[in-house]
Design a protein around this motif. Structure first.
Motif, PDB file in Angstrom:
ATOM      1  N   ALA A 100       0.313   2.743 -12.778  1.00 12.50           N
ATOM      2  CA  ALA A 100      -0.238   2.634 -11.549  1.00 12.50           C
ATOM      3  C   ALA A 100      -0.055   1.257 -10.898  1.00 12.50           C
ATOM      4  CB  ALA A 100      -1.691   3.292 -11.741  1.00 12.50           C
ATOM      5  N   CYS A 101      -0.520   1.218  -9.664  1.00 10.22           N
ATOM      6  CA  CYS A 101      -0.837  -0.017  -8.942  1.00 10.22           C
ATOM      7  C   CYS A 101      -1.279  -1.219  -9.910  1.00 10.22           C
ATOM      8  CB  CYS A 101      -1.377   0.341  -7.624  1.00 10.22           C
ATOM      9  SG  CYS A 101      -3.042   1.084  -7.779  1.00 10.22           S
ATOM     10  N   LEU A 120      -7.855   8.580 -15.217  1.00 12.32           N
ATOM     11  CA  LEU A 120      -8.291   8.646 -13.378  1.00 12.32           C
ATOM     12  C   LEU A 120      -8.788  10.062 -13.245  1.00 12.32           C
ATOM     13  CD1 LEU A 120      -5.433   6.579 -12.114  1.00 12.32           C
ATOM     14  CD2 LEU A 120      -7.817   6.131 -12.257  1.00 12.32           C
ATOM     15  N   LYS A 180     -12.386  10.077 -14.877  1.00  7.78           N
ATOM     16  CA  LYS A 180     -13.083   8.846 -14.489  1.00  7.78           C
ATOM     17  C   LYS A 180     -13.818   8.204 -15.634  1.00  7.78           C
ATOM     18  CE  LYS A 180     -11.715   9.422 -10.249  1.00  7.78           C
ATOM     19  NZ  LYS A 180     -10.548   8.998  -9.810  1.00  7.78           N
ATOM     20  N   TYR A 213     -11.067   4.044  -8.868  1.00 11.15           N
ATOM     21  CA  TYR A 213      -9.666   3.813  -9.057  1.00 11.15           C
ATOM     22  C   TYR A 213      -9.269   2.573  -9.613  1.00 11.15           C
ATOM     23  CZ  TYR A 213     -10.178   1.950  -4.189  1.00 11.15           C
ATOM     24  OH  TYR A 213     -10.876   1.137  -2.948  1.00 11.15           O
ATOM     25  N   VAL A 214      -8.214   2.634 -10.310  1.00  6.91           N
ATOM     26  CA  VAL A 214      -7.864   1.234 -10.593  1.00  6.91           C
ATOM     27  C   VAL A 214      -6.786   0.557  -9.573  1.00  6.91           C
ATOM     28  CG1 VAL A 214      -7.638   1.949 -13.081  1.00  6.91           C
ATOM     29  CG2 VAL A 214      -5.782   2.527 -11.696  1.00  6.91           C
ATOM     30  N   PRO A 215      -6.713  -0.846  -9.516  1.00  6.27           N
ATOM     31  CA  PRO A 215      -7.162  -1.428 -10.795  1.00  6.27           C
ATOM     32  C   PRO A 215      -8.531  -1.920 -10.439  1.00  6.27           C
ATOM     33  CG  PRO A 215      -5.807  -2.950  -9.252  1.00  6.27           C
ATOM     34  CD  PRO A 215      -5.926  -1.356  -8.617  1.00  6.27           C
ATOM     35  N   GLU A 230      -9.582  -4.096  -5.631  1.00  8.73           N
ATOM     36  CA  GLU A 230      -8.619  -4.252  -4.657  1.00  8.73           C
ATOM     37  C   GLU A 230      -7.491  -4.942  -5.146  1.00  8.73           C
ATOM     38  OE1 GLU A 230      -8.606  -1.896  -2.164  1.00  8.73           O
ATOM     39  OE2 GLU A 230     -10.551  -1.082  -3.090  1.00  8.73           O
ATOM     40  N   GLY A 231      -6.350  -4.283  -5.407  1.00  9.43           N
ATOM     41  CA  GLY A 231      -5.421  -4.904  -5.883  1.00  9.43           C
ATOM     42  C   GLY A 231      -4.832  -6.206  -5.402  1.00  9.43           C
ATOM     43  N   PRO A 232      -4.609  -6.022  -4.029  1.00  9.99           N
ATOM     44  CA  PRO A 232      -4.105  -7.373  -3.325  1.00  9.99           C
ATOM     45  C   PRO A 232      -5.099  -8.443  -3.546  1.00  9.99           C
ATOM     46  CG  PRO A 232      -3.921  -5.637  -1.910  1.00  9.99           C
ATOM     47  CD  PRO A 232      -4.676  -5.057  -2.982  1.00  9.99           C
ATOM     48  N   HIS A 256       2.727   1.103  -0.865  1.00  8.77           N
ATOM     49  CA  HIS A 256       1.597   1.497  -1.716  1.00  8.77           C
ATOM     50  C   HIS A 256       1.225   2.792  -1.247  1.00  8.77           C
ATOM     51  CE1 HIS A 256      -2.101   0.719  -4.379  1.00  8.77           C
ATOM     52  NE2 HIS A 256      -1.582   2.148  -4.547  1.00  8.77           N
ATOM     53  N   LYS A 257       0.627   2.887  -0.128  1.00 12.72           N
ATOM     54  CA  LYS A 257      -0.154   4.147   0.276  1.00 12.72           C
ATOM     55  C   LYS A 257       0.747   5.172   1.049  1.00 12.72           C
ATOM     56  CE  LYS A 257      -3.737   3.526  -1.401  1.00 12.72           C
ATOM     57  NZ  LYS A 257      -4.389   4.536  -2.446  1.00 12.72           N
TER      58      LYS A 257
HETATM   59  N1  LIG Z   1      -7.268   0.326  -2.410  1.00 16.74           N
HETATM   60  C1  LIG Z   1      -7.100   0.280  -3.820  1.00 16.74           C
HETATM   61  C2  LIG Z   1      -6.054   1.671  -4.021  1.00 16.74           C
HETATM   62  C3  LIG Z   1      -6.010   1.751  -5.530  1.00 16.74           C
HETATM   63  C4  LIG Z   1      -5.080   3.027  -5.759  1.00 16.74           C
HETATM   64  O1  LIG Z   1      -4.580   3.533  -5.004  1.00 16.74           O
HETATM   65  N2  LIG Z   1      -5.250   3.266  -7.237  1.00 16.74           N
HETATM   66  C5  LIG Z   1      -4.553   4.634  -7.656  1.00 16.74           C
HETATM   67  C6  LIG Z   1      -3.493   4.303  -8.665  1.00 16.74           C
HETATM   68  S1  LIG Z   1      -2.085   3.400  -7.812  1.00 16.74           S
HETATM   69  C7  LIG Z   1      -5.666   5.281  -8.424  1.00 16.74           C
HETATM   70  O2  LIG Z   1      -6.543   4.904  -9.312  1.00 16.74           O
HETATM   71  N3  LIG Z   1      -6.033   6.484  -7.976  1.00 16.74           N
HETATM   72  C8  LIG Z   1      -7.043   7.592  -8.569  1.00 16.74           C
HETATM   73  C9  LIG Z   1      -7.927   7.836  -7.459  1.00 16.74           C
HETATM   74  O3  LIG Z   1      -7.868   7.491  -6.580  1.00 16.74           O
HETATM   75  O4  LIG Z   1      -8.689   8.582  -8.198  1.00 16.74           O
HETATM   76  C10 LIG Z   1      -6.097  -0.963  -3.998  1.00 16.74           C
HETATM   77  O5  LIG Z   1      -5.353  -1.420  -3.316  1.00 16.74           O
HETATM   78  O6  LIG Z   1      -6.485  -1.529  -5.152  1.00 16.74           O
END
Ligand SMILES: N[C@@H](CCC(=O)N[C@@H](CS)C(=O)NCC(=O)O)C(=O)O
Length: 202
Positions: free
Chosen positions: A9-10, A32, A35, A51-53, A65-67, A106-107
């Motif tokens: 994942a991200c 995920l 949870k 969500y991760v990370p 927030e990854g960034p 990503h999105k």
């Molecule tokens: N805005 C968050 C988005 C993170 C995201 O999209 N995570 C995904 C994996 S790549 C996730 O955990 N999705 C599961 C969910 O939303 O339930 C970021 O940029 O860190």
């Protein structure tokens, strides 16, 4: 520090950043759907966004927030030059890349992970992503990395989304293929892939 992640994942992006930075950290896998963390904790109690990370600091505070997480990692190991000094133009250029990867790439992949999205819709989402990859090919030019000669945390993030593009059989062209291979060959990237059980599938 502890990184909450899901394989491939991200969260792979901050995972790569941590290894490139050489910082001490532990990792915990997150289911995920449920949870729940691997040790059985309620993940939403750690990151209410679900969500991760998420990066848990030694004092218990959690950064999401990854960034943002990757910038924090770069700032914690300035000698590794994975980012740029706060206030410098280079810092804003790095943030520009991170925002571009986050919002435009990503999105943009979300529909491909969503079984409710039909093939017709996926086709138009793919066209949009391919425009972004064409732009990236030009923007990269002859540079080995997004910011120039040096690998930055933005490269770990772009690598993470390019991995998805490859998984979905997008033809991103020879320049981005070569870029992907260059990043994949980095020892820290290999170690991150291996730790997530993804090395064979990289
Ligand atoms: N805005 C968050 C988005 C993170 C995201 O999209 N995570 C995904 C994996 S790549 C996730 O955990 N999705 C599961 C969910 O939303 O339930 C970021 O940029 O860190």
């Amino acid at each position: 520090m502890k990184l909450f992640y899901a394989p491939g994942a991200c969260s792979l992006s901050p995972h790569i950043a941590l290894r490139e930075a050489g910082l001490p950290f532990t990792m915990e896998k997150v289911d995920l759907r449920a949870k729940a963390t691997e040790s059985g904790d309620d993940y939403k109690a750690i990151n209410p966004r679900g969500y991760v990370p998420a990066l848990q600091l030694e004092d218990g505070r959690v950064v999401t927030e990854g960034p943002v997480i990757v910038q924090m990692i770069a700032d914690l190991a300035p000698e590794k030059e994975l980012g740029a000094a706060f206030g410098s133009v280079e810092r804003y250029q790095l943030m520009d890349w991170l925002a571009f990867i986050s919002t435009e790439l990503h999105k943009g992949f979300s529909p491909f992970f969503n079984p409710a999205v039909n093939d017709e819709a996926k086709k138009s989402f793919k066209e949009r992503l391919m425009l972004r990859f064409a732009y990236l090919t030009d923007a990269l030019g002859d540079k080995p990395y997004l910011m120039g000669d040096k690998f930055s945390v933005a490269d770990g993030y772009l690598f993470t989304v390019l991995r998805w593009a490859k998984g979905f059989k997008f033809d991103v062209g020879p320049k981005l293929d070569a870029y992907f291979d260059r990043v994949a060959a980095r020892p820290a990237v290999k170690a991150a892939l291996e730790a997530e059980g993804l090395l064979a599938a990289a």
